[in-house]
Design a protein around this motif. Structure first.
Motif, PDB file in Angstrom:
ATOM      1  N   ILE A 228     -11.311  25.805 -17.492  1.00 48.18           N
ATOM      2  CA  ILE A 228     -11.044  24.865 -18.591  1.00 48.18           C
ATOM      3  C   ILE A 228     -11.048  23.439 -18.059  1.00 48.18           C
ATOM      4  N   THR A 229     -10.360  23.232 -16.954  1.00 49.55           N
ATOM      5  CA  THR A 229     -10.313  21.892 -16.357  1.00 49.55           C
ATOM      6  C   THR A 229     -11.700  21.454 -15.897  1.00 49.55           C
ATOM      7  N   HIS A 230     -12.485  22.381 -15.352  1.00 52.05           N
ATOM      8  CA  HIS A 230     -13.833  22.024 -14.916  1.00 52.05           C
ATOM      9  C   HIS A 230     -14.707  21.613 -16.100  1.00 52.05           C
ATOM     10  N   CYS A 231     -14.654  22.378 -17.186  1.00 52.79           N
ATOM     11  CA  CYS A 231     -15.415  21.996 -18.381  1.00 52.79           C
ATOM     12  C   CYS A 231     -14.945  20.654 -18.918  1.00 52.79           C
ATOM     13  N   ASP A 232     -13.647  20.440 -18.895  1.00 49.23           N
ATOM     14  CA  ASP A 232     -13.116  19.153 -19.350  1.00 49.23           C
ATOM     15  C   ASP A 232     -13.619  18.018 -18.458  1.00 49.23           C
ATOM     16  N   ARG A 233     -13.747  18.288 -17.167  1.00 48.49           N
ATOM     17  CA  ARG A 233     -14.258  17.264 -16.249  1.00 48.49           C
ATOM     18  C   ARG A 233     -15.716  16.918 -16.582  1.00 48.49           C
ATOM     19  N   GLN A 234     -16.515  17.945 -16.885  1.00 51.05           N
ATOM     20  CA  GLN A 234     -17.898  17.682 -17.300  1.00 51.05           C
ATOM     21  C   GLN A 234     -17.925  16.926 -18.622  1.00 51.05           C
ATOM     22  N   PHE A 235     -17.042  17.309 -19.531  1.00 51.07           N
ATOM     23  CA  PHE A 235     -16.942  16.589 -20.796  1.00 51.07           C
ATOM     24  C   PHE A 235     -16.516  15.140 -20.555  1.00 51.07           C
ATOM     25  N   GLY A 236     -15.703  14.922 -19.530  1.00 54.63           N
ATOM     26  CA  GLY A 236     -15.310  13.554 -19.193  1.00 54.63           C
ATOM     27  C   GLY A 236     -16.509  12.682 -18.849  1.00 54.63           C
ATOM     28  N   ARG A 237     -17.535  13.265 -18.221  1.00 53.68           N
ATOM     29  CA  ARG A 237     -18.771  12.519 -17.963  1.00 53.68           C
ATOM     30  C   ARG A 237     -19.421  12.095 -19.282  1.00 53.68           C
ATOM     31  N   VAL A 238     -19.347  12.991 -20.280  1.00 48.21           N
ATOM     32  CA  VAL A 238     -19.913  12.682 -21.594  1.00 48.21           C
ATOM     33  C   VAL A 238     -19.110  11.574 -22.269  1.00 48.21           C
ATOM     34  N   VAL A 239     -17.787  11.645 -22.162  1.00 47.79           N
ATOM     35  CA  VAL A 239     -16.956  10.610 -22.774  1.00 47.79           C
ATOM     36  C   VAL A 239     -17.186   9.258 -22.076  1.00 47.79           C
ATOM     37  N   ASP A 240     -17.354   9.286 -20.767  1.00 46.20           N
ATOM     38  CA  ASP A 240     -17.683   8.043 -20.052  1.00 46.20           C
ATOM     39  C   ASP A 240     -18.972   7.436 -20.602  1.00 46.20           C
ATOM     40  N   TRP A 241     -19.999   8.281 -20.762  1.00 48.04           N
ATOM     41  CA  TRP A 241     -21.274   7.811 -21.321  1.00 48.04           C
ATOM     42  C   TRP A 241     -21.087   7.279 -22.730  1.00 48.04           C
ATOM     43  N   TRP A 242     -20.275   7.995 -23.518  1.00 47.26           N
ATOM     44  CA  TRP A 242     -20.056   7.578 -24.906  1.00 47.26           C
ATOM     45  C   TRP A 242     -19.381   6.207 -24.967  1.00 47.26           C
ATOM     46  N   GLU A 243     -18.383   6.020 -24.131  1.00 47.04           N
ATOM     47  CA  GLU A 243     -17.691   4.733 -24.139  1.00 47.04           C
ATOM     48  C   GLU A 243     -18.596   3.603 -23.661  1.00 47.04           C
TER      49      GLU A 243
END
Length: 494
Positions: A228-243
């Motif tokens: 779960i934390t690993h997927c969230d970390r990958q999603f964090g890359r997406v949120v960084d891009w989004w911001e």
């Protein structure tokens, strides 16, 4: 009316909303702080992946789209055949052979394609699930990429370019191992190739975890929490891009899950019970089989001769057992099924032509599992107790993640407690894109979270249905918002 909005749907297969928190999922929490949380959000019944994701992309319940479970018996041909929807090649053949009617309702990819827009899919789910997100992607020239399975990928030139830049398509790990590399691959493929080159109008980025790991390690196990934390970390890359870029380009983010998990505590064999009661069960249609027991956490029973008396006998047999939860058969009237003790399957929006003659959920309860999570159930598979399961009607199975953020939605760090469901995302996206939703979408537009929508009071009411047979009693609860109803829970007791 054409808009400049785009949408990214990030899905976390099998993630319970109550596992989202600052320690385990800081990036999902970051999105919550930027948007709106759907705090009373649910999936469909059966709470299986390949019923829920079709509901996501058709905006409709199973009665309208026809994916009645992860597997089903197809009676449209002679002899009837067992269909495993995890098989992407089979699904393509079924769609072609049926003249494009794999789904009984138009999907988001078809609607967008017909309007000159695009849907891209990147997923690490099974190959069949990946195809079901956009089963006609090749017909529209849209991108559909599996993180593991080449047979689910299209077009070939996009896959070839991603493999050249990101790395070869990674093999799927054994089911007992968390899928780390696949999540990384699809995230990088989206950020480095698909978005820069295609800028899809809608993208589905589907992480197939924590579902796989929960099934083989347990919903609250360390391995599951780690993935779960690993997927969230990958999603964090997406949120960084989004911001940094995506928000300015009009991208709206929807973070979702297709169902939750509860924990199996008592293993039984449905086939053994039916055999002792005088039936001849099997896992597929055959001359010597009078009832097909479809494997899975949802009880799906297909009779060779489904007359009313035989359906009633089957229901009487299973409702006498302590493992049997809520039971549904075809409608006798608005509430009751044709068999005493059963409810009508239209109450759970599952009365499609492909539906089983008898559908039941295993009996679930509110026991606390070894990881401190609420929800336990009987089950029928070859795995040990203590592992994650879903498909039934426990509230923790039906609970799903729903977080939205972007300029189209309401103020930051807010929560909507108005009931909502997975069928509501497609009509909401189409509304914000200025496209008409087809009339067979059963979901509603989530006006309560749209920034520009005119405020209106939502009428919310509860609905309760009950059936009995001897000492067996079942209760189904739904909640309705205006004319849209959502299944809340189903329980049975003796």
């Amino acid at each position: 009316m054409k808009t400049d909005l785009r949408f990214l749907i990030a899905s976390f297969d099998g993630l319970r909303p109550d596992l989202i928190g600052p320690k385990l999922t800081p990036n999902l929490c970051r999105l919550k702080a930027a948007g709106v949380t759907l705090a009373n959000h649910r999936t469909v019944y059966p709470s299986e992946t390949r019923s829920a994701f079709p509901s996501l992309v058709t905006g409709a319940t199973t009665v309208r789209h026809g994916m009645v479970g992860n597997a089903y018996v197809d009676r449209s041909v002679r002899p009837p055949r067992f269909i495993d929807t995890s098989d992407a090649v089979l699904l393509r053949r079924l769609d072609l052979d049926s003249g494009g009617r794999l789904y009984s309702a138009p999907s988001l990819g078809e609607i967008l394609g017909a309007s000159g827009r695009s849907l891209a899919v990147l997923a690490t789910n099974t190959p069949g699930t990946t195809r079901l997100f956009h089963h006609k992607a090749e017909d529209f020239g849209h991108v559909r990429l599996s993180g593991h399975f080449r047979e689910a990928c299209t077009p070939d030139d996009v896959l070839a370019e991603i493999e050249a830049r990101v790395g070869p398509l990674p093999p799927a790990p054994p089911n007992t191992e968390p899928d780390i590399i696949g999540q990384d691959w699809i995230t990088t493929a989206f950020l480095d190739v698909v978005w820069p080159q295609s800028r899809p109008d809608v993208t589905v980025l589907s992480y197939g975890e924590p579902d796989f790991t929960s099934h083989f390690h347990g919903t609250g196990a360390e391995a599951t929490r780690s993935i779960i934390t690993h997927c969230d970390r990958q999603f964090g890359r997406v949120v960084d891009w989004w911001e940094a870029e995506g928000r300015g380009a009009g991208v709206q983010i929807l973070a979702i899950s297709d169902h939750g998990h509860i924990t199996g505590h008592s293993c039984i064999s449905v086939a053994d019970y039916l055999r002792r009661a005088g039936f001849s069960p099997g896992i597929g249609p055959a001359p010597n089989v009078d009832v097909v027991v479809v494997p899975g956490q949802v009880g799906a029973l297909y009779l060779a001769d489904p007359d009313e008396a035989k359906v009633a006998r089957l229901v009487a047999t299973i409702t006498s057992e302590p493992w049997c939860g809520p039971v549904f058969t075809r409608a006798k009237d608005d509430v009751s099924g044709i068999a005493p003790g059963s409810l009508s399957n239209h109450l759970v929006f599952a009365d499609h032509a492909r539906a089983p003659d008898v559908t039941f959920a295993f009996r679930a309860d509110d026991t606390i599992d070894p990881f401190g999570l609420v929800g336990g159930t009987f089950y029928d598979n070859d795995r040990q107790a203590g592992l994650g399961l879903h498909g039934g009607l426990h509230p923790k199975e039906l609970a799903a993640v729903g977080i939205v953020a972007g300029a189209a939605f309401a103020s930051d760090s807010s929560a909507s407690r108005i009931p909502s469901g997975i069928c509501d995302f497609a009509p909401t996206i189409l509304h914000l894109l200025g496209l008409a939703a087809p009339p067979n979408m059963s979901g509603r537009v989530l006006n309560e979270i749209i920034r520009t929508a005119t405020p209106s009071e939502q009428t919310v009411r509860g609905e309760t249905f009950e059936a009995r047979l001897g000492s067996y009693r079942q209760v189904l609860r739904r909640v309705a918002v205006g004319g849209t109803s959502y299944v809340e829970s189903g329980i049975a007791e003796s």
